[in-house]
Write an enzyme that holds these catalytic residues in place. Structure first.
Site, mmCIF file in Angstrom:
data_model
loop_
_atom_site.group_PDB
_atom_site.id
_atom_site.type_symbol
_atom_site.label_atom_id
_atom_site.label_comp_id
_atom_site.label_asym_id
_atom_site.label_seq_id
_atom_site.Cartn_x
_atom_site.Cartn_y
_atom_site.Cartn_z
ATOM 1 N N HIS A 128 38.017 27.195 4.675
ATOM 2 C CA HIS A 128 38.163 26.508 3.855
ATOM 3 C C HIS A 128 39.509 26.772 3.120
ATOM 4 C CE1 HIS A 128 35.812 28.952 1.284
ATOM 5 N NE2 HIS A 128 34.647 28.390 1.620
ATOM 6 N N HIS A 166 38.855 31.084 1.300
ATOM 7 C CA HIS A 166 39.281 31.969 2.792
ATOM 8 C C HIS A 166 41.461 31.936 2.624
ATOM 9 C CE1 HIS A 166 35.597 30.236 4.558
ATOM 10 N NE2 HIS A 166 35.848 31.764 4.234
ATOM 11 N N CYS A 213 19.750 39.423 2.241
ATOM 12 C CA CYS A 213 20.518 37.930 2.317
ATOM 13 C C CYS A 213 21.590 38.360 3.141
ATOM 14 C CB CYS A 213 21.268 37.660 1.217
ATOM 15 S SG CYS A 213 22.420 35.999 0.855
ATOM 16 N N CYS A 233 24.931 37.025 2.156
ATOM 17 C CA CYS A 233 25.310 38.381 2.124
ATOM 18 C C CYS A 233 26.006 39.291 2.517
ATOM 19 C CB CYS A 233 25.917 38.469 0.638
ATOM 20 S SG CYS A 233 26.021 37.763 -0.728
ATOM 21 N N CYS A 272 19.098 34.227 -4.001
ATOM 22 C CA CYS A 272 20.348 35.457 -3.526
ATOM 23 C C CYS A 272 21.334 34.488 -4.893
ATOM 24 C CB CYS A 272 21.058 35.016 -2.615
ATOM 25 S SG CYS A 272 22.793 35.593 -2.587
ATOM 26 N N HIS A 331 24.266 32.813 -3.203
ATOM 27 C CA HIS A 331 24.318 31.691 -1.997
ATOM 28 C C HIS A 331 23.162 31.068 -2.836
ATOM 29 C CE1 HIS A 331 26.383 34.600 0.516
ATOM 30 N NE2 HIS A 331 27.119 33.707 0.809
ATOM 31 N N LYS A 389 30.968 28.448 -6.123
ATOM 32 C CA LYS A 389 32.441 28.406 -5.613
ATOM 33 C C LYS A 389 32.147 27.311 -4.792
ATOM 34 C CE LYS A 389 32.400 32.872 -3.094
ATOM 35 N NZ LYS A 389 31.737 33.245 -1.797
ATOM 36 N N LYS A 447 31.024 26.552 2.911
ATOM 37 C CA LYS A 447 31.022 25.503 3.582
ATOM 38 C C LYS A 447 29.376 25.389 2.811
ATOM 39 C CE LYS A 447 34.385 24.739 5.653
ATOM 40 N NZ LYS A 447 34.791 23.005 6.622
HETATM 41 N N1 MSP Z 1 33.631 39.000 6.223
HETATM 42 C C1 MSP Z 1 33.479 39.213 4.652
HETATM 43 C C2 MSP Z 1 34.731 40.364 4.030
HETATM 44 C C3 MSP Z 1 34.306 41.874 5.106
HETATM 45 S S1 MSP Z 1 35.959 42.434 4.455
HETATM 46 C C4 MSP Z 1 36.071 43.825 5.857
HETATM 47 C C5 MSP Z 1 33.389 38.307 3.814
HETATM 48 N N2 MSP Z 1 34.075 36.823 4.804
HETATM 49 S S2 MSP Z 1 33.787 35.653 4.116
HETATM 50 O O1 MSP Z 1 34.532 34.673 5.658
HETATM 51 O O2 MSP Z 1 32.456 35.294 3.645
HETATM 52 O O3 MSP Z 1 34.930 35.983 3.463
HETATM 53 C C6 MSP Z 1 35.072 35.959 1.954
HETATM 54 C C7 MSP Z 1 36.405 35.852 1.504
HETATM 55 O O4 MSP Z 1 36.447 35.322 1.625
HETATM 56 C C8 MSP Z 1 35.888 36.465 -0.291
HETATM 57 O O5 MSP Z 1 36.242 37.858 -0.408
HETATM 58 C C9 MSP Z 1 37.502 35.540 -0.603
HETATM 59 O O6 MSP Z 1 38.711 36.586 0.127
HETATM 60 C C10 MSP Z 1 37.390 34.542 0.129
HETATM 61 N N3 MSP Z 1 36.263 33.667 -0.566
HETATM 62 C C11 MSP Z 1 35.321 32.750 -0.035
HETATM 63 N N4 MSP Z 1 35.664 31.651 -0.635
HETATM 64 C C12 MSP Z 1 36.174 31.963 -1.859
HETATM 65 C C13 MSP Z 1 36.416 31.200 -2.892
HETATM 66 N N5 MSP Z 1 35.587 30.272 -3.625
HETATM 67 N N6 MSP Z 1 37.035 31.359 -4.261
HETATM 68 C C14 MSP Z 1 38.030 32.311 -4.081
HETATM 69 N N7 MSP Z 1 37.721 32.936 -2.913
HETATM 70 C C15 MSP Z 1 36.854 32.550 -1.764
HETATM 71 O O7 MSP Z 1 32.749 38.216 3.366
#
Ligand code: MSP
Length: 538
Positions: A28, A31, A137, A140, A162, A165, A313, A316
């Site tokens: 989304h 990411h 969680c 997380c 959490c 979440h 935040k 999904k």
């Molecule tokens: N798999 C772990 C990361 C491991 S790195 C060794 C993870 N993945 S995640 O799919 O949840 O992605 C998290 C990352 O996506 C966040 O740290 C950020 O970079 C980005 N974001 C996801 N949602 C976001 C927002 N709503 N706002 C800003 N960044 C966001 O955590």
């Protein structure tokens, strides 16, 4: 003191990473935000002439992914393969992400090395066996401290949630292997102290320092209640904790224990980009693991804030996720790449809104920038048959433009290339665009065109050369953000025959006045940013 990555010391690439994303769902906007930021930093540094290595990828193990696959009735590997090939990789291609590698944690090149890394820690006495019971969680993939939890309400009344979440935690009780993280608190604090820029922004740094000062607990690094992960080498009833597995991607993808030359030429990362939700993993656990194994620490951990939708935040799981393609189909890929970095100060939280995007698109991209480019090309066409004239009558007004450009280049380079502050960098570039617009309004070339005298022609030539040469520099500076429209501008200015490919233009040279040669063939080209009502809707 522990060594840190400095980037581009002799023979070493400037190494940029994004988080590796969980493949429990399609990507989304959140990411895409971090990934585009990494891409812009990469392209900027490449345009400085630096060797850059840009890594992204997917985090495929752990309960979160396993549960999703189970719910879909497929194996976790099938699920990951499908999502990576059908959703993640295609989106990054669509958004023109210029990553050098894409690591998946289910690849053998990764899993073998993870086992070796963990075995090494075990051999060094950094890991012991113990038991743990606590709130966990799955969102997380992390044990929580009881003090962090929120009291549930409504459907979650009586449960603890959490804080990220907003979903109930589960009480996990396991016999696990533990990493002696608690022994690294002082070393980490000393490192933060000696390297004030290690964690960016300041608010993130303060949060981490305060957290570590409270004392660290040892970290459970194995799980035995499910098997979707990398088995612990000396005890295959356990799999390695997904976060240890995931963090190691930054090492395994660049040759750790496999190709020493590549590893030395790349590792450690100069900039790890990540959202602030996963700051502690990167700023506490990751450096401690590296210290424990005698590896160099990264240069900088740069946290972005949260993209908020309706104050929440974006994610999904709370159904606020917005698909990047919904935006690009309407505004185009370039505007998408530009918008989030333009609208939100990197490091701060910021709200996404369609209205704000549409307003900025219209005022800044279509009007200020796109219009300038098409007006200048049209006037060179009309008054000089599309052949860029020579500037022979420079005066104070032109001098102000030359100075404005030099300042824009210096500011943008420092803000984007050094400080990873995209918004301030974009502002410096667009302030210059505004300055050029003001110059054109003041000089009124359409009036000067009525004067047929040699002086009048020289004046008109000077104005149009000044505007076109300014645009030449703007194309170079905006190329890392908006490669497609910058290329269209580059072509419309007829810059390529004399100056070469746009991506080869150096940021350092961008402010040097007079690079675009008189005689260049200027054509009107396609409109850079069509007005929204003129665009076909998706
Ligand atoms: N798999 C772990 C990361 C491991 S790195 C060794 C993870 N993945 S995640 O799919 O949840 O992605 C998290 C990352 O996506 C966040 O740290 C950020 O970079 C980005 N974001 C996801 N949602 C976001 C927002 N709503 N706002 C800003 N960044 C966001 O955590």
């Amino acid at each position: 003191m522990v060594a840190t990555g400095t980037g581009n010391q002799s023979g070493k690439a400037f190494y940029v990473t994004t988080p590796i994303y969980y493949v429990n769902d399609a990507p989304h906007l959140g990411h895409a935000y971090t990934t585009v930021a990494g891409d812009v930093l990469t392209r900027w540094r490449r345009q400085r002439g630096e060797q850059v290595w840009f890594l992204t990828g997917t985090d495929e193990h752990g309960q979160k992914v396993l549960r999703t696959a189970e719910a879909k009735g497929v194996t976790p590997q099938e699920w990951c393969d499908k999502l990576v090939e059908e959703a993640w990789k295609p989106l990054w291609r669509h958004l023109e992400i210029a990553n050098d590698d894409f690591i998946r944690t289910t690849e053998k090149r990764h899993t073998d090395r993870v086992r070796e890394f963990v075995q090494d820690l075990y051999d060094k006495g950094e890991i012991y066996q113990g038991g743990y019971e606590g709130p966990y969680c799955v969102g997380c993939e992390e044990y929580k401290l009881p003090g962090e939890l929120l009291a549930g309400e409504g459907e979650h009344a009586g449960k603890q949630l959490c804080p990220i979440h907003k979903r109930p935690v589960e009480i996990l009780k396991e016999e696990n292997y533990f990493f002696k993280l608690s022994e690294y608190g002082d070393k980490l604090l000393a490192h933060y102290e000696a390297n004030p820029g290690f964690i960016q922004p300041e608010s993130a740094r303060n949060e981490v320092v305060n957290f570590v000062r409270q004392g660290l607990q040892d970290l459970s690094i194995s799980r035995s209640t499910f098997d979707w992960g990398v088995p612990i080498p000396w005890d295959d009833r356990h799999v390695i904790y997904v976060w240890v597995d995931a963090l190691l991607n930054y090492a395994t993808a660049v040759g750790y224990n496999q190709n020493q030359d590549t590893f030395d030429a790349t590792f450690p990362a100069d900039v790890h980009l990540l959202g602030k939700d996963i700051l502690r993993f990167h700023a506490v656990i990751w450096p401690a693991l590296l210290m424990a194994n005698g590896l160099r620490l990264p240069g900088r951990i740069v946290a972005n804030g949260w993209l908020l939708v309706g104050g929440e935040k974006m994610s999904k799981s709370n159904l606020t996720g917005i698909s990047p393609r919904d935006i690009t189909s309407h505004f185009g890929v370039d505007a998408f790449r530009w918008y989030l970095l333009r609208a939100i100060a990197y490091g701060q939280d910021g709200s996404f809104s369609w209205e704000d995007l549409a307003a900025r698109y219209t005022s800044e991209l279509a009007n200020d920038y796109g219009n300038l480019a098409s007006r200048v090309a049209a006037m060179v066409g009309k008054y000089f048959d599309g052949v860029l004239p020579e500037a022979k009558a420079d005066g104070d007004a032109e001098k102000a433009i030359h100075d404005g450009l030099a300042k824009a280049v210096a500011d943008a380079d420092r803000k984007i290339g050094d400080d990873v502050e995209f918004q301030a960098g974009i502002q410096a570039i667009f302030d210059f665009v505004k300055q050029v617009n003001g110059y054109i309004s003041d000089q009124e070339p359409w009036k000067v065109a009525k004067d047929d005298s040699p002086e009048g022609r020289a004046r008109l030539a000077t104005i149009l050369y000044t505007a076109a040469e300014s645009l030449r520099a703007v194309a170079v500076l905006l190329n890392p953000f908006m490669p497609a429209s910058s290329q269209r501008l580059w072509e419309s200015l007829g810059a390529e025959p004399a100056l070469g490919a746009l991506a080869d233009q150096r940021v350092q040279d961008a402010g040097e006045w007079g690079r675009l040669p008189a005689g260049a063939t200027v054509t009107k080209g396609a409109i850079l940013f069509p007005r929204l009502e003129d665009k076909p809707t998706a």
